[in-house]
Design a protein around this motif. Structure first.
Motif, PDB file in Angstrom:
ATOM      1  N   GLN A  72      -5.082   5.641  57.864  1.00 19.64           N
ATOM      2  CA  GLN A  72      -5.120   6.734  56.888  1.00 19.64           C
ATOM      3  C   GLN A  72      -4.589   6.298  55.528  1.00 19.64           C
ATOM      4  O   GLN A  72      -4.884   6.926  54.523  1.00 19.64           O
ATOM      5  N   GLU A  73      -3.815   5.226  55.495  1.00 23.57           N
ATOM      6  CA  GLU A  73      -3.367   4.666  54.219  1.00 23.57           C
ATOM      7  C   GLU A  73      -3.945   3.271  54.060  1.00 23.57           C
ATOM      8  O   GLU A  73      -3.821   2.426  54.948  1.00 23.57           O
ATOM      9  N   GLN A  74      -4.594   3.020  52.918  1.00 24.63           N
ATOM     10  CA  GLN A  74      -5.219   1.732  52.647  1.00 24.63           C
ATOM     11  C   GLN A  74      -4.943   1.342  51.198  1.00 24.63           C
ATOM     12  O   GLN A  74      -4.840   2.205  50.321  1.00 24.63           O
ATOM     13  N   THR A  75      -4.850   0.040  50.947  1.00 25.99           N
ATOM     14  CA  THR A  75      -4.650  -0.472  49.598  1.00 25.99           C
ATOM     15  C   THR A  75      -5.859  -1.306  49.200  1.00 25.99           C
ATOM     16  O   THR A  75      -6.240  -2.233  49.922  1.00 25.99           O
ATOM     17  N   PHE A  76      -6.458  -0.976  48.068  1.00 28.85           N
ATOM     18  CA  PHE A  76      -7.679  -1.610  47.589  1.00 28.85           C
ATOM     19  C   PHE A  76      -7.377  -2.496  46.381  1.00 28.85           C
ATOM     20  O   PHE A  76      -6.593  -2.120  45.499  1.00 28.85           O
ATOM     21  N   TYR A  77      -8.027  -3.647  46.322  1.00 29.62           N
ATOM     22  CA  TYR A  77      -7.831  -4.620  45.252  1.00 29.62           C
ATOM     23  C   TYR A  77      -9.164  -4.820  44.520  1.00 29.62           C
ATOM     24  O   TYR A  77     -10.220  -4.961  45.151  1.00 29.62           O
ATOM     25  N   PHE A  78      -9.088  -4.904  43.179  1.00 24.39           N
ATOM     26  CA  PHE A  78     -10.291  -5.031  42.364  1.00 24.39           C
ATOM     27  C   PHE A  78     -10.117  -6.147  41.347  1.00 24.39           C
ATOM     28  O   PHE A  78      -9.055  -6.286  40.727  1.00 24.39           O
ATOM     29  N   ASP A  79     -11.181  -6.956  41.171  1.00 20.31           N
ATOM     30  CA  ASP A  79     -11.098  -8.106  40.275  1.00 20.31           C
ATOM     31  C   ASP A  79     -11.307  -7.697  38.818  1.00 20.31           C
ATOM     32  O   ASP A  79     -11.381  -6.514  38.482  1.00 20.31           O
ATOM     33  N   GLU A  80     -11.429  -8.670  37.946  1.00 26.77           N
ATOM     34  CA  GLU A  80     -11.532  -8.395  36.505  1.00 26.77           C
ATOM     35  C   GLU A  80     -12.820  -7.655  36.142  1.00 26.77           C
ATOM     36  O   GLU A  80     -12.908  -7.055  35.067  1.00 26.77           O
ATOM     37  N   ASN A  81     -13.809  -7.679  37.051  1.00 24.75           N
ATOM     38  CA  ASN A  81     -15.050  -6.939  36.839  1.00 24.75           C
ATOM     39  C   ASN A  81     -15.021  -5.566  37.500  1.00 24.75           C
ATOM     40  O   ASN A  81     -16.051  -4.895  37.578  1.00 24.75           O
ATOM     41  N   ALA A  82     -13.847  -5.170  38.009  1.00 26.53           N
ATOM     42  CA  ALA A  82     -13.644  -3.877  38.682  1.00 26.53           C
ATOM     43  C   ALA A  82     -14.414  -3.774  39.984  1.00 26.53           C
ATOM     44  O   ALA A  82     -14.730  -2.669  40.440  1.00 26.53           O
ATOM     45  N   LEU A  83     -14.708  -4.907  40.627  1.00 25.88           N
ATOM     46  CA  LEU A  83     -15.382  -4.925  41.920  1.00 25.88           C
ATOM     47  C   LEU A  83     -14.354  -5.133  43.029  1.00 25.88           C
ATOM     48  O   LEU A  83     -13.407  -5.911  42.881  1.00 25.88           O
ATOM     49  N   GLN A  84     -14.560  -4.433  44.146  1.00 28.44           N
ATOM     50  CA  GLN A  84     -13.607  -4.533  45.249  1.00 28.44           C
ATOM     51  C   GLN A  84     -13.643  -5.928  45.860  1.00 28.44           C
ATOM     52  O   GLN A  84     -14.695  -6.450  46.194  1.00 28.44           O
ATOM     53  N   ARG A  85     -12.447  -6.504  46.061  1.00 29.06           N
ATOM     54  CA  ARG A  85     -12.341  -7.828  46.648  1.00 29.06           C
ATOM     55  C   ARG A  85     -11.476  -7.852  47.912  1.00 29.06           C
ATOM     56  O   ARG A  85     -11.508  -8.839  48.645  1.00 29.06           O
TER      57      ARG A  85
END
Length: 235
Positions: A164-177
Motif C-alpha cells: 500500500q506504500e510505494q516509492t517511485f523514482y524518476f530520471d531527468e526526463n521525468a520517466l519512471q526508473r
C-alpha cells in the motif's frame, strides 16, 4: 504537485490517458518468483488484456499456451482455451498461507501476483493522480551518476497493490526508473527502462525486480521478476 505533473506529461499526458479504457500487451514474465517453483514457462509469450479504469487483467496463453488466467480483486480464475473455468480463488490476498517464495508455487497465486504487478506497471504514473492516493515528494536519490527525483505514494485499501506504500523514482526526463516497497518481509525495487511510445503513451518495456540492501542499493541476484513487453496497444 509539480513533479507529478511533469511525470504524467512525460508519459503521454492525462488527457490522452483519460480517453482510454483498455490495454493489450504481448509480454513475457520470468524470474525466481516464477521459475523457482517449476513454473518457468507459465508466463512466457502471453497476451495480457486489461482495463485502465478497474483492476482487471486477463492472461491468455499461460502454462505453455494451455490455459488462460483472470485477475480481479474478488476472484482469480484459471480457464481452458474454450473459456471453461477450471479453478477459482475467491477474495484473493497477498497474505498467502505461507509467506515467502514457496507461496507462488500455485498457478492461481501466479496469476494473482502477475495481475497486480502488471496492472500497477501499466497504470503508473496516472494512478498517482487518483484522488484517493496520497503523494508526497521526497529528497532526490543518487543512482550511480544520475539524480532521480522521488515520490512516495500511499494507496487506499480498496486498491489491491503489492504494497500500500510505494516509492517511485524518476530520471531527468521525468520517466519512471524504479519503484520500492516491502514484499514478503523483504525490501524490493522494480527497475524500469527501455521506454517506448504506444498510441501516445510512453511505457517502460523492461522491468526487473531485485531485493535491496539496508542502504537502498540493489542486490544483483536473485532476480525476483523480469518483465519484457514486446508490444502494447491502448483503446
Amino acid at each position: 504537485m509539480a513533479l507529478l505533473d511533469d511525470v504524467i506529461d512525460a508519459s503521454g499526458g492525462m488527457s490522452r490517458w483519460n480517453s482510454l479504457d483498455r490495454f493489450t500487451l504481448h509480454l513475457s514474465v520470468g524470474g525466481t518468483l516464477v521459475s523457482s517453483a517449476g513454473h518457468a514457462r507459465e508466463f512466457k509469450d502471453v497476451t495480457a488484456e486489461g482495463s485502465t479504469r478497474a483492476q482487471s487483467v486477463r492472461f491468455t496463453g499461460i502454462t505453455g499456451g494451455e490455459h488462460s488466467g483472470s485477475f480481479q480483486p474478488d476472484a482469480i480464475t484459471i480457464e481452458d482455451l474454450d473459456g471453461e473455468v477450471l479453478r477459482t480463488w475467491r477474495n484473493p490476498s497477498l497474505a498467502f498461507p505461507e509467506a515467502g517464495l514457496p507461496a507462488l508455487a500455485d498457478e492461481l497465486h501466479l496469476v494473482f501476483f502477475c495481475g497486480v504487478a502488471i496492472w500497477n506497471h501499466l497504470t503508473t504514473p496516472f494512478l498517482l493522480a487518483h484522488p484517493d492516493v496520497v503523494v508526497e515528494e521526497l529528497t532526490p536519490w543518487r543512482e550511480n551518476s544520475e539524480t532521480w527525483r522521488r515520490l512516495r505514494a500511499q494507496f487506499p485499501a480498496h486498491l489491491i497493490m503489492l504494497a500500500q506504500e510505494q516509492t517511485f523514482y524518476f530520471d531527468e526526463n521525468a520517466l519512471q526508473r524504479r519503484m520500492d516497497h516491502d514484499l514478503f518481509g523483504m525490501k524490493v525495487a522494480h527497475f524500469s527502462w527501455a521506454h517506448d511510445s504506444f498510441g501516445g503513451l510512453v511505457v517502460p518495456t523492461l522491468r526487473r525486480t531485485q531485493t535491496l540492501r539496508p542502504d537502498g542499493t540493489a542486490i544483483a541476484k536473485p532476480v525476483l521478476m523480469d518483465v519484457e513487453i514486446f508490444d502494447a496497444a491502448f483503446e
